[in-house]
Write an enzyme that holds these catalytic residues in place. Structure first.
Site, short mmCIF file in Angstrom:
data_model
loop_
_atom_site.label_atom_id
_atom_site.label_comp_id
_atom_site.label_asym_id
_atom_site.label_seq_id
_atom_site.Cartn_x
_atom_site.Cartn_y
_atom_site.Cartn_z
N HIS A 74 0.78 -1.18 -0.09
CA HIS A 74 0.05 0.11 -0.15
C HIS A 74 0.92 1.20 -0.05
CE1 HIS A 74 0.17 1.28 4.44
NE2 HIS A 74 0.53 -0.08 4.58
N ASP A 76 -0.71 4.47 0.77
CA ASP A 76 -1.00 5.37 1.54
C ASP A 76 -0.50 5.35 3.00
OD1 ASP A 76 -2.49 3.13 1.71
OD2 ASP A 76 -3.83 3.99 3.42
N ASP A 105 6.36 1.45 6.51
CA ASP A 105 4.73 1.06 6.44
C ASP A 105 4.17 1.93 5.36
OD1 ASP A 105 2.26 -0.06 7.04
OD2 ASP A 105 1.89 1.54 8.87
N GLU A 139 -5.26 1.42 2.55
CA GLU A 139 -4.98 0.45 3.65
C GLU A 139 -5.12 1.04 5.15
OE1 GLU A 139 -3.21 -2.40 6.59
OE2 GLU A 139 -2.55 -0.19 6.10
N GLU A 140 -4.75 2.03 5.28
CA GLU A 140 -4.87 2.81 6.61
C GLU A 140 -6.14 3.05 7.09
OE1 GLU A 140 -2.42 2.34 8.44
OE2 GLU A 140 -0.39 2.49 7.57
N ASP A 164 4.47 -6.10 4.92
CA ASP A 164 3.69 -5.15 5.79
C ASP A 164 3.55 -5.44 7.28
OD1 ASP A 164 2.48 -2.65 6.32
OD2 ASP A 164 0.54 -3.07 5.73
N HIS A 397 3.88 4.38 12.29
CA HIS A 397 2.66 5.23 12.80
C HIS A 397 3.38 6.00 13.86
CE1 HIS A 397 -1.04 2.43 11.60
NE2 HIS A 397 0.15 2.73 10.89
#
Length: 425
Positions: A74, A76, A105, A139-140, A164, A397
């Site tokens: 992903h 995003d 990520d 995805e997020e 991931d 994150h």
């Protein structure tokens, strides 16, 4: 290595936080659209066949044959948040670490996979199966309209992986639910509360306007961001703010709720939702976001629950516990639920991935179950595989997200070995 870093830089430098508007020409925002186009451009330059699927998703493919292997990545990213020592959308390398939002990520692993396949092509490896890198854009956000579009409109994959998560290999993922609890503002001392930017992140800031002794005051608290699946890696600013006000402000239902049922816990013990199993360990609860919505103050919780438990049973237990302890008018509601993934760890795909990891690292660790949620849930036959090595600090994150340059190069080598074995069989 230099070319791989250049490619990674070109995609890290794009702010691709998802801004969803499915009626728009760019359904997930212009930034994510730019990242998708850049990824497809990179792949096309290395000889991949590429396709942009109405800006909903895209893919790049090599090889031949009936069987289709999928690699789901992903583009995003979660919002950058505060506390960075570098520009989150400008790749920097210092002290052997690569910094930038998405380096772990999931942009870094995506580039590693692209270069693993590029090197195999350059070496003349015969691909007896087709390999398709599928570039997700949402995805997020948790809803995964990108993958739903793919499954409805494009060829189904037969097996594959998503880079991931963690090495050595992941054969199970806990269930993930987003919950909410609404409090009438009139039952609290708050005029306004705001904290957190995403439910699946530990909030690093929270600000509240509240009344005490007929005086209006404001309190701001900082914490430490972390991934919602590992809330104990962070410091929850929402819980800290409520904890600071406990004993200072009286007759406030929301503060009482935190004092009785949340505290500074992550396991749901006081909430009445503590569960655990041997296969996947305990549940985790992250108070990810709080906001004022009209006449309500709404609290959002990210719950990761073990693979042998049913979400409905957990929520019913929590609501019964609240009712029995004086909060019968407060109800936990389910917003979203992604059931667990649990596969045979002795299956052919996982064992092939595991052998590639072991041969490249010499580490004989066993495959594991995680609390994180990946695109492995999006399609049948997909497992999570890397890029994080055992024992490394998890910084996705968080502010100052980084990956060791040597780890990124090693991940590329592991993917290269694994893909070669899977397509040559």
């Amino acid at each position: 290595m230099e070319k791989m870093i250049d490619d990674l830089r070109s995609i890290i430098n794009i702010n691709s936080v998802c801004e969803k508007d499915l009626s728009s020409a760019y359904p997930f925002g212009e930034g994510v659209h730019m990242a998708l186009n850049k990824a497809l451009e990179i792949c096309k330059s290395y000889g991949f066949e590429t396709k942009n699927c109405e800006n909903m998703i895209g893919y790049a493919e090599v090889g031949s044959g009936e069987t289709l292997m999928g690699i789901l990545v992903h583009l995003d990213v979660v919002p950058a948040g505060d506390g960075w020592d570098t520009d989150p959308f400008s790749l920097e390398i210092k002290d052997g670490k690569v910094y930038g939002r998405g380096v772990t990520d999931d942009k870094g692993p995506a580039i590693a996979v692209i270069h693993a396949i590029k090197e195999l092509l350059n070496e003349g490896v015969t691909f007896n199966k087709r390999v398709r890198i599928i570039f997700g854009q949402a995805e997020e956000t948790g809803a995964w309209e990108d993958m739903e579009y793919y499954k409805k409109n494009e060829e189904a994959v037969d097996f594959g992986f998503t880079p991931d998560a963690d090495f050595p290999a992941i054969y199970g993922e806990k269930g993930i639910a987003h919950l909410k609890i609404a409090f009438k503002k009139s039952d609290t001392c708050f005029n306004n509360v705001s904290g957190g930017t995403a439910i699946n992140m530990v909030p690093d800031s929270c600000t509240a306007s509240y009344s005490v002794h007929e005086e209006t005051k404001t309190l701001s608290v900082t914490g430490k961001a972390a991934h919602g699946s590992t809330p104990d890696d962070g410091e929850n600013a929402i819980s800290k703010l409520m904890n600071e006000l406990s004993g200072v402000v009286t007759d406030c239902k929301l503060i009482e709720f935190f004092h009785e049922f949340i505290k500074l816990e992550y396991n749901g013990e006081s909430l009445g939702g503590q569960v655990s199993d041997e296969a996947s360990g305990p549940a985790s609860y992250n108070i990810g976001k709080i906001e004022t919505v009209g006449d309500d103050i709404v609290l959002y919780i990210d719950l990761r629950y073990p693979v042998t438990f049913n979400l409905e049973d957990i929520v019913n237990a929590i609501n019964s516990h609240l009712s029995e302890n004086g909060f019968s008018d407060v109800k936990v509601e389910v917003i979203t639920n992604k059931p667990h993934v649990y596969m045979d760890k002795n299956g052919a795909v996982i064992q092939t991935l595991l052998s590639a990891y072991r041969d490249e690292t010499g580490d004989m660790s066993e495959p594991t179950v995680i609390g994180g949620g990946t695109y492995a849930r999006a399609m049948n036959g997909i497992v999570a595989f890397g890029p994080m090595l055992p024992g490394r600090e998890l910084t996705e994150h968080q502010a100052n997200e980084y990956i060791y340059l040597s780890d990124l190069i090693l991940a590329k080598e592991i993917y290269k070995t694994a893909i070669k074995r899977l397509v040559s069989e």
